[in-house]
Design a protein around this motif. Structure first.
Motif, PDB file in Angstrom:
ATOM      1  N   SER A 467      20.643  19.873  27.576  1.00  0.00           N
ATOM      2  CA  SER A 467      21.902  20.600  27.420  1.00  0.00           C
ATOM      3  C   SER A 467      22.729  20.458  28.695  1.00  0.00           C
ATOM      4  N   LYS A 468      23.998  20.070  28.524  1.00  0.00           N
ATOM      5  CA  LYS A 468      24.838  19.802  29.695  1.00  0.00           C
ATOM      6  C   LYS A 468      25.856  20.927  29.892  1.00  0.00           C
ATOM      7  N   VAL A 469      26.018  21.345  31.140  1.00  0.00           N
ATOM      8  CA  VAL A 469      26.963  22.429  31.462  1.00  0.00           C
ATOM      9  C   VAL A 469      28.392  21.882  31.425  1.00  0.00           C
ATOM     10  N   THR A 470      29.264  22.522  30.611  1.00  0.00           N
ATOM     11  CA  THR A 470      30.654  22.050  30.541  1.00  0.00           C
ATOM     12  C   THR A 470      31.624  23.031  31.186  1.00  0.00           C
ATOM     13  N   ALA A 471      31.206  24.257  31.415  1.00  0.00           N
ATOM     14  CA  ALA A 471      32.077  25.208  32.119  1.00  0.00           C
ATOM     15  C   ALA A 471      31.248  26.389  32.612  1.00  0.00           C
ATOM     16  N   ILE A 472      31.705  27.002  33.689  1.00  0.00           N
ATOM     17  CA  ILE A 472      31.010  28.170  34.266  1.00  0.00           C
ATOM     18  C   ILE A 472      32.064  29.228  34.604  1.00  0.00           C
ATOM     19  N   ALA A 477      36.405  34.499  36.067  1.00  0.00           N
ATOM     20  CA  ALA A 477      37.203  33.358  36.535  1.00  0.00           C
ATOM     21  C   ALA A 477      36.390  32.078  36.403  1.00  0.00           C
ATOM     22  N   GLN A 478      37.035  31.010  36.008  1.00  0.00           N
ATOM     23  CA  GLN A 478      36.326  29.744  35.856  1.00  0.00           C
ATOM     24  C   GLN A 478      36.029  29.166  37.233  1.00  0.00           C
ATOM     25  N   VAL A 479      34.797  28.705  37.413  1.00  0.00           N
ATOM     26  CA  VAL A 479      34.382  28.172  38.715  1.00  0.00           C
ATOM     27  C   VAL A 479      33.637  26.855  38.500  1.00  0.00           C
ATOM     28  N   ASP A 480      33.447  26.117  39.584  1.00  0.00           N
ATOM     29  CA  ASP A 480      32.734  24.838  39.464  1.00  0.00           C
ATOM     30  C   ASP A 480      31.231  25.025  39.570  1.00  0.00           C
ATOM     31  N   ALA A 481      30.825  26.095  40.246  1.00  0.00           N
ATOM     32  CA  ALA A 481      29.389  26.306  40.441  1.00  0.00           C
ATOM     33  C   ALA A 481      29.082  27.790  40.551  1.00  0.00           C
ATOM     34  N   ALA A 482      27.855  28.137  40.153  1.00  0.00           N
ATOM     35  CA  ALA A 482      27.403  29.524  40.305  1.00  0.00           C
ATOM     36  C   ALA A 482      26.120  29.508  41.114  1.00  0.00           C
ATOM     37  N   GLN A 483      25.956  30.516  41.953  1.00  0.00           N
ATOM     38  CA  GLN A 483      24.806  30.562  42.865  1.00  0.00           C
ATOM     39  C   GLN A 483      23.805  31.623  42.441  1.00  0.00           C
ATOM     40  N   ASP A 487      26.332  36.685  38.313  1.00  0.00           N
ATOM     41  CA  ASP A 487      26.373  37.064  36.905  1.00  0.00           C
ATOM     42  C   ASP A 487      27.351  36.077  36.269  1.00  0.00           C
ATOM     43  N   ALA A 488      26.846  35.183  35.441  1.00  0.00           N
ATOM     44  CA  ALA A 488      27.692  34.066  35.009  1.00  0.00           C
ATOM     45  C   ALA A 488      27.691  33.876  33.504  1.00  0.00           C
ATOM     46  N   VAL A 489      28.750  33.254  33.027  1.00  0.00           N
ATOM     47  CA  VAL A 489      28.801  32.803  31.638  1.00  0.00           C
ATOM     48  C   VAL A 489      28.829  31.280  31.689  1.00  0.00           C
ATOM     49  N   ILE A 490      27.867  30.647  31.036  1.00  0.00           N
ATOM     50  CA  ILE A 490      27.732  29.191  31.121  1.00  0.00           C
ATOM     51  C   ILE A 490      27.929  28.579  29.739  1.00  0.00           C
ATOM     52  N   VAL A 491      28.790  27.571  29.664  1.00  0.00           N
ATOM     53  CA  VAL A 491      29.012  26.881  28.390  1.00  0.00           C
ATOM     54  C   VAL A 491      28.226  25.579  28.408  1.00  0.00           C
ATOM     55  N   LEU A 492      27.529  25.278  27.298  1.00  0.00           N
ATOM     56  CA  LEU A 492      26.725  24.053  27.201  1.00  0.00           C
ATOM     57  C   LEU A 492      27.285  23.162  26.089  1.00  0.00           C
ATOM     58  N   ASP A 493      27.074  21.857  26.220  1.00  0.00           N
ATOM     59  CA  ASP A 493      27.590  20.944  25.187  1.00  0.00           C
ATOM     60  C   ASP A 493      26.772  21.035  23.900  1.00  0.00           C
ATOM     61  N   HIS A 494      25.460  21.289  24.011  1.00  0.00           N
ATOM     62  CA  HIS A 494      24.678  21.614  22.818  1.00  0.00           C
ATOM     63  C   HIS A 494      23.600  22.601  23.200  1.00  0.00           C
ATOM     64  N   THR A 495      23.197  23.419  22.245  1.00  0.00           N
ATOM     65  CA  THR A 495      22.315  24.528  22.607  1.00  0.00           C
ATOM     66  C   THR A 495      21.507  25.011  21.406  1.00  0.00           C
ATOM     67  N   PRO A 496      20.301  25.507  21.659  1.00  0.00           N
ATOM     68  CA  PRO A 496      19.552  26.160  20.577  1.00  0.00           C
ATOM     69  C   PRO A 496      19.906  27.644  20.465  1.00  0.00           C
TER      70      PRO A 496
END
Ligand SMILES: Nc1ncnc2c1ncn2[C@@H]1O[C@H](COP(=O)(O)OP(=O)(O)OP(=O)(O)O)[C@@H](O)[C@H]1O
Ligand SMILES: [Zn+2]
Length: 874
Positions: A467-472, A477-483, A487-496
């Motif tokens: 699964s590939k990360v397409t947005a965080i 606020a949209q960011v390039d990386a989370a540490q 507390d993050a919301v992560i979008v994946l290109d495909h997911t179960p």
């Protein structure tokens, strides 16, 4: 005269008239929930006017930062369209707290304007409240303003807001009639004098309002007179500066010159090329940077509700005006520096917060620039169709592209069309209801996303390894990386992971790669086919483009699935048992249980509940396989599958067959009904007119539920020293026993009380022919007091009696007067006389009255005072 000098002249003038110079309060009122933003100089003195607060001075003067972009005073829609309105402006004011009133206030105003500021008297017009003859006379006789330049305003007495010349801070609070001073900018500008049909033009501009504070308006609309009549005035610094600097528009005064130039160069650098320096859009931007900056200074940040949303609306509106002039990258936040240079001296808090304000606005601006282009394309397409913009488009712009509806309306106004706001509000309301029904506010709401859609693999798999990360997103606020720790919301290109929808809760689980681990608490849809995995980065870090193994919490999913499949079987059974009118109105399925709302008019009987449980459990025992097929909506209809009335389906739908049920459903399900294990209804009730709610559990949850019921029964049996099987018989026996004991107790009590009553008779004293008895009756309740009283009255014949009983810190008092004496002594008054001495009060009929008290220590003295009280009355 520059604005800074005007401000000083004003304050010094009133200081010379005995006024205390007080600093501006913040634009966010600290302790007034009735107010969104400070909208006038008087706000910080509200409690002084109301008489709740006292100051060491009775006269004050201020230059107050004001915002009028929400609530009762809202000028947001005027900005860019008139020469005299801002969202942020400075209000110069003088105040009298029960000190001087109309006469001095008017004289001061006139002196300052015509002498200190040297305005020609014949350019000034005044208005007074229609019924305010006093103010009219002062202007006309004392000051000498000719009748043709005094206008009486405000006859609409019944109207909620009375009229223009009756000032109110809000729906509640201090208010009163006012007199306003106008300046005539001359015939070159369109507009008529106050009170005329053209008064809203820009020729005659209101510069100063003097309010004669006389009332406090409460929520019920009633006007209560204030303790002391007071004065509250407000003059827009920018409007006065325009007059004194011989320009017509507020935007031409000194404080705006640099700001407008800065706005132009920022927009030009961001893609505007060489935009028109006279464009109204630049004025809007210059105005809005002031409102946005001062709001952020006082702690507001852009958000989706309340003050934060007002800030967001102003900021996005400014950004859209920049976009209109050609800006394609963030420019707005860069103006904070220019503003600080202009106003930082008068308002040092702005200079101090400059870096933070810039940063807050930059983040908001970057966020909106992600969606504004697509949003504008959609809006342009809607406008190109001709006619007004429909509510559905406005809602889509709001919901997906972050266009506040007033921003859309602003664009429409430029094109001479309007937005269907009624329909928009309807859609907004529907959405709110859905969110409420889901029982939580979506973390993902308002997140903008553009990129590939998420493919859902969760029907077949619980694990995806690539699964590939397409947005965080972090903190919205949209960011390039989370540490780690984010507390993050992560979008994946495909997911179960199943994302919450159709009533089924989102999956939890984890994302892992190398040293990074994200614990996913919930999965939700950011857009129809974009899944946000919401959780915490516990180790390592996540970047856009990273590949993860996404693993669903299998146990939680299995529980959810059992509940979801059982819901379908239950739905079918409900229709069988209650009738085909049963229609799904809402459902919520998670790992704990299923909650199902449906249209039905009566509570379900215990029999019906049992029958439904039996049907569903029979389906479970049959262990029929569940199958899902995607097909065209038409074909699905032919299969006879249940569909939700009013639900919008796409062209292709998923038909889920399980046991004898066939329903359209996108949720996840068991392989065969036997997987559900066990089904049990645990609650049934009404939620609204004609809507019932049933809750049920399955699998191990059903077992746990039954086991806990069993444990309760066992514990009860043990307490009653019997076996669970004999519990019912034993309970009946116990209840019978209690009943007969109660009877015995009542008999014993009244026997006891009457025995006491007999003894008390001896304590009665003769007061001028009436027997007076005042005594304690130990252990008596109200009923016994009353019964004893009746007996004593019978026996003593001509009497006034007080009986008191103490229980803990409560005192019960009964007073009785025989029929032949009620002409002289009233039991109601007697009981009240006694009760007052023990911290209570009471009353009743002339022959019998009861009261309560709270001070047992006073009982003896109170009883002792009864004879004297009776003696005075006979
Ligand atoms: N939006 C605004 N921008 C700049 N100055 C304002 C604004 N609103 C009010 N003022 C100034 O504050 C003074 C007192 O406020 P008041 O509530 O009486 O104004 P108002 O009646 O709302 O003004 P208007 O009718 O022109 O909108 C006004 O006389 C004006 O000089
Ligand atoms: Zn379903």
């Amino acid at each position: 005269m520059k604005a800074a000098e005007i401000r000083q002249t004003f304050l010094k003038f009133f200081e010379s008239k005995g006024h205390q110079i007080v600093a501006s309060s913040p634009v966010v009122p600290g302790d007034d929930p009735t107010l969104l933003f400070t909208n006038a100089g008087m706000n910080q003195f509200k409690d002084v006017f109301l008489g709740f607060d006292k100051r060491s001075y009775s006269r004050a003067t201020t230059s107050q930062k004001c915002i009028r972009a929400g609530g009762k005073h809202n000028d947001l829609d005027n900005v860019g369209y008139t020469a005299r309105h801002h969202t942020f402006f400075e209000m110069l004011g003088n105040f009298s707290f029960g000190d001087y009133f109309k006469k001095d206030a008017i004289a001061y105003a006139w002196e300052l304007l015509t002498v200190n500021f040297g305005l020609p008297a014949d350019k000034l017009w005044v208005t007074v409240y229609s019924e305010d003859d006093e103010a009219y006379e002062i202007w006309n006789k004392t000051v000498g303003v000719p009748a043709e330049r005094i206008v009486r305003i405000g006859d609409n007495k019944g109207a909620r807001y009375m009229s223009d010349n009756f000032w109110m801070m809000g729906d509640t609070g201090p208010c009163g009639p006012c007199t306003e001073i106008f300046y005539d900018h001359g015939p070159d500008v369109a507009g008529g004098p106050p009170g005329s049909a053209e008064q809203d033009g820009d020729r005659y501009i209101e510069i100063w309002n003097n309010v004669f504070m006389q009332f406090n308006r409460t929520e019920d609309g009633v006007m209560h007179p204030l303790p002391k009549p007071s004065v509250d005035t407000g003059m827009g610094l920018e409007r006065l500066a325009a007059v004194l600097q011989h320009v017509h528009s507020n935007y031409e005064i000194d404080t705006f010159v640099n700001l407008l130039a800065a706005a132009k160069s920022a927009v030009d650098a961001a893609g505007g090329g060489d935009c028109d320096k006279d464009s109204p859009s630049l004025k809007v931007i210059a105005d809005h940077i002031r409102a946005c900056s001062f709001t952020v200074v006082d702690g507001v940040i852009p958000g989706n509700a309340g003050r934060g949303y007002v800030l967001r609306r102003i900021a996005r509106r400014a950004i859209r005006h920049g976009y209109k002039l050609g800006a394609r990258t963030p420019f707005f936040h860069k103006l904070v520096a220019a503003l600080s240079a202009e106003m930082g001296e008068a308002y040092p808090e702005l200079r101090q917060a400059q870096a933070r304000v810039t940063e807050v606005l930059r983040v908001e601006e970057e966020r909106f620039f992600q969606t504004i282009a697509t949003g504008m394309e959609i809006l342009e397409a809607a406008l190109a169709k001709g006619g007004n913009v429909d509510g559905d488009t406005a809602f889509k712009l709001h919901d997906t592209y972050g266009f506040p509806v007033d921003l859309t309306a602003d664009v429409c106004r430029e094109r001479g069309v309007t937005v269907d706001e009624a329909r928009f509000n309807e859609l907004l309301e529907e959405q709110k209801n859905r969110a409420r029904a889901a029982g939580k506010f979506k973390m993902a709401q308002g997140l903008a996303y553009s990129g590939v859609a998420t493919e859902f693999h969760g029907y077949e798999h619980l694990v995806c390894e690539t699964s590939k990360v397409t947005a965080i997103y972090v903190d919205g606020a949209q960011v390039d990386a989370a540490q780690a720790g984010d507390d993050a919301v992560i979008v994946l290109d495909h997911t179960p992971f199943y994302a919450e929808s159709g009533g089924q809760a989102g999956d939890s689980g984890e994302l892992r790669n190398g040293t990074t681990r994200v614990v996913v608490a919930d999965t939700l849809k950011i857009q129809a086919d974009v899944f946000g995995h919401h959780g915490q980065v516990v180790e390592g870090s996540v970047k856009v483009g990273d590949i993860f193994t996404a693993r669903v919490d299998a146990e939680r999913r299995a529980k959810t699935v059992r509940n979801h499949s059982a819901t379908h079987l239950m739905h079918k059974a409900l229709r069988e048992v209650l009738g085909a009118h049963v229609q799904q109105k809402g459902s919520l399925v998670n790992a704990e249980r299923t909650r199902f709302d449906f249209a039905h008019n009566a509570p379900m009987t215990a029999e019906q509940i049992k029958e439904i449980e039996a049907i569903v459990n029979a389906e479970i025992l049959a262990n029929a396989a569940a199958t899902a097929k995607v097909m065209a909506l038409d074909d699905a209809q032919k299969t006879g599958a249940m569909m939700l009335f009013g639900e919008k389906y796409g062209d292709n739908v998923r038909v889920l067959s399980i046991g004898s049920s066939k329903e359209l459903c996108g949720g996840t399900h068991v392989k065969a009904t036997g997987d559900i294990g066990l089904f049990k209804i645990v609650a049934e009730g009404g939620v609204a007119a004609g809507i019932r709610r049933v809750e049920a559990v399955t699998g191990e949850n059903a077992l746990a539920y039954l086991q806990s019921l069993e444990a309760t029964v066992q514990a009860a049996a043990q307490t009653l020293k019997t076996s669970p099987a004999d519990l019912e018989g034993r309970l009946h026996a116990v209840l019978d026993q209690i009943k007969s004991l109660e009877k015995e107790l009542t008999a014993a009590k009244s026997k006891l009380a009457s025995a006491q009553g007999d003894e008390l008779m001896a304590q009665a004293v003769d007061v001028k022919g009436i027997k007076v008895l005042a005594a304690r009756l130990e252990g008596a309740d109200a009923k016994t007091l009353r019964e004893t009283m009746d007996k004593l009255k019978d026996k003593l014949k001509t009497a006034a009696i007080v009986l008191a009983a103490v229980d803990g810190d409560k005192v019960q008092i009964a007073a009785g007067v025989t029929a032949d004496s009620v002409g002289k002594v009233k039991a109601g008054e007697l009981v009240n006389f006694v009760a007052q001495q023990v911290g209570g009060k009471g009353g009743g009929k002339p022959d019998m009255a009861m009261a309560g008290g709270t001070q047992p220590a006073g009982v003896a003295a109170a009883l002792a005072s009864v004879a004297g009280w009776v003696g005075e009355r006979v």
